[in-house]
Design an enzyme around this catalytic site. Structure first.
Site, short mmCIF file in Angstrom:
data_model
loop_
_atom_site.label_atom_id
_atom_site.label_comp_id
_atom_site.label_asym_id
_atom_site.label_seq_id
_atom_site.Cartn_x
_atom_site.Cartn_y
_atom_site.Cartn_z
N HIS A 1 11.51 35.12 -110.09
CA HIS A 1 10.98 33.77 -110.36
C HIS A 1 12.03 32.72 -110.01
O HIS A 1 13.22 32.91 -110.24
CB HIS A 1 10.56 33.64 -111.83
CG HIS A 1 9.23 34.25 -112.10
ND1 HIS A 1 8.08 33.50 -112.17
CD2 HIS A 1 8.86 35.53 -112.25
CE1 HIS A 1 7.06 34.31 -112.38
NE2 HIS A 1 7.50 35.55 -112.42
N PRO A 2 11.56 31.59 -109.48
CA PRO A 2 12.50 30.52 -109.12
C PRO A 2 12.94 29.74 -110.36
O PRO A 2 12.24 29.71 -111.37
CB PRO A 2 11.66 29.62 -108.21
CG PRO A 2 10.26 29.79 -108.73
CD PRO A 2 10.17 31.25 -109.15
N GLU B 1 2.34 25.00 -109.36
CA GLU B 1 2.58 25.02 -110.81
C GLU B 1 3.64 24.01 -111.21
O GLU B 1 3.45 23.24 -112.17
CB GLU B 1 2.97 26.45 -111.23
CG GLU B 1 1.82 27.44 -111.11
CD GLU B 1 2.22 28.90 -110.97
OE1 GLU B 1 1.32 29.73 -110.79
OE2 GLU B 1 3.44 29.21 -111.01
N GLN B 2 4.74 23.99 -110.49
CA GLN B 2 5.82 23.06 -110.84
C GLN B 2 5.39 21.61 -110.59
O GLN B 2 5.68 20.72 -111.38
CB GLN B 2 7.10 23.40 -110.08
CG GLN B 2 7.72 24.70 -110.58
CD GLN B 2 9.18 24.87 -110.18
OE1 GLN B 2 9.89 23.90 -109.96
NE2 GLN B 2 9.62 26.11 -110.13
N PHE C 1 14.95 30.98 -116.43
CA PHE C 1 14.03 30.52 -117.48
C PHE C 1 12.62 30.54 -116.91
O PHE C 1 12.37 29.99 -115.84
CB PHE C 1 14.40 29.10 -117.91
CG PHE C 1 13.47 28.50 -118.94
CD1 PHE C 1 13.56 28.88 -120.27
CD2 PHE C 1 12.53 27.56 -118.57
CE1 PHE C 1 12.72 28.33 -121.22
CE2 PHE C 1 11.68 27.00 -119.52
CZ PHE C 1 11.78 27.38 -120.85
N ILE C 2 11.70 31.18 -117.62
CA ILE C 2 10.33 31.30 -117.14
C ILE C 2 9.40 30.79 -118.22
O ILE C 2 9.49 31.19 -119.39
CB ILE C 2 9.98 32.77 -116.81
CG1 ILE C 2 10.92 33.29 -115.72
CG2 ILE C 2 8.52 32.89 -116.37
CD1 ILE C 2 10.88 34.79 -115.54
N VAL D 1 3.82 26.84 -116.92
CA VAL D 1 3.89 25.38 -117.01
C VAL D 1 2.52 24.70 -117.05
O VAL D 1 2.44 23.52 -117.36
CB VAL D 1 4.75 24.76 -115.88
CG1 VAL D 1 6.17 25.28 -115.95
CG2 VAL D 1 4.15 25.03 -114.52
#
Length: 166
Positions: A63-64, A83-84, A115-116, A119
């Site tokens: 995950h980014p 999503e972001q 951190f996931i 969102v």
């Protein structure tokens, strides 16, 4: 029934950069017919939960960072970008971006994965608040929280992909 290649092509990215989950679900005969978001999610999640801790860590690590360098460079997956962006993370002030960068670095250093958080429906302030709270967790608690968030992200993605079934 959908072919293995088609199943993996369609659902291999639901768990970020981790097509092995869709491959194993298919190989185990876990392709629910007719396809539904809930059915595919149950199949993929069962495989994710049965994966070794190292494999699950690999999924988390795929995950980014939120509002991180991949976002700035335009290198997020299409799902992650949407999503972001939907949470306003592509419109941070310089001060907010600096805070996210600081928290991302501290979090990865402490836990060994980014951190996931799912969102969808959250704003940048909600995300920042969760970030600041969760960085105080112990590693086992945070690993469990992050894996639960990955599963939620997968369900949200599947609901978008298979909306007729929900």
């Amino acid at each position: 029934m959908m072919s293995r290649e088609d199943f993996v092509s369609r659902f291999g990215g639901v768990f970020e950069h981790s097509p092995f989950i869709a491959e194993r679900a298919y190989d185990a005969g876990r392709v629910p017919e007719p396809l539904s978001a809930a059915g595919v999610h149950a199949s993929l999640t069962a495989v994710f939960q049965a994966a070794s801790p190292q494999e699950r860590l690999g999924v988390l690590s795929a995950h980014p960072d939120l509002a991180g360098r991949l976002a700035i460079a335009g290198e997020l997956t299409e799902d992650s970008r949407k999503e972001q962006s939907g949470a306003g993370l592509d419109r941070l002030t310089p001060a907010e971006h600096a805070r996210f960068t600081e928290l991302n670095s501290a979090y990865v250093e402490k836990f060994g994965f980014p951190f996931i958080i799912a969102v969808k429906g959250l704003g940048k302030d909600d995300i920042l608040s969760a970030f600041e709270t969760r960085i105080g967790n112990g590693r086992d608690e945070e690993f469990a929280t992050a894996t639960a968030q990955v599963e939620r992200i997968a369900l949200l993605r599947l609901t978008t992909m298979l909306p007729e079934a929900e």
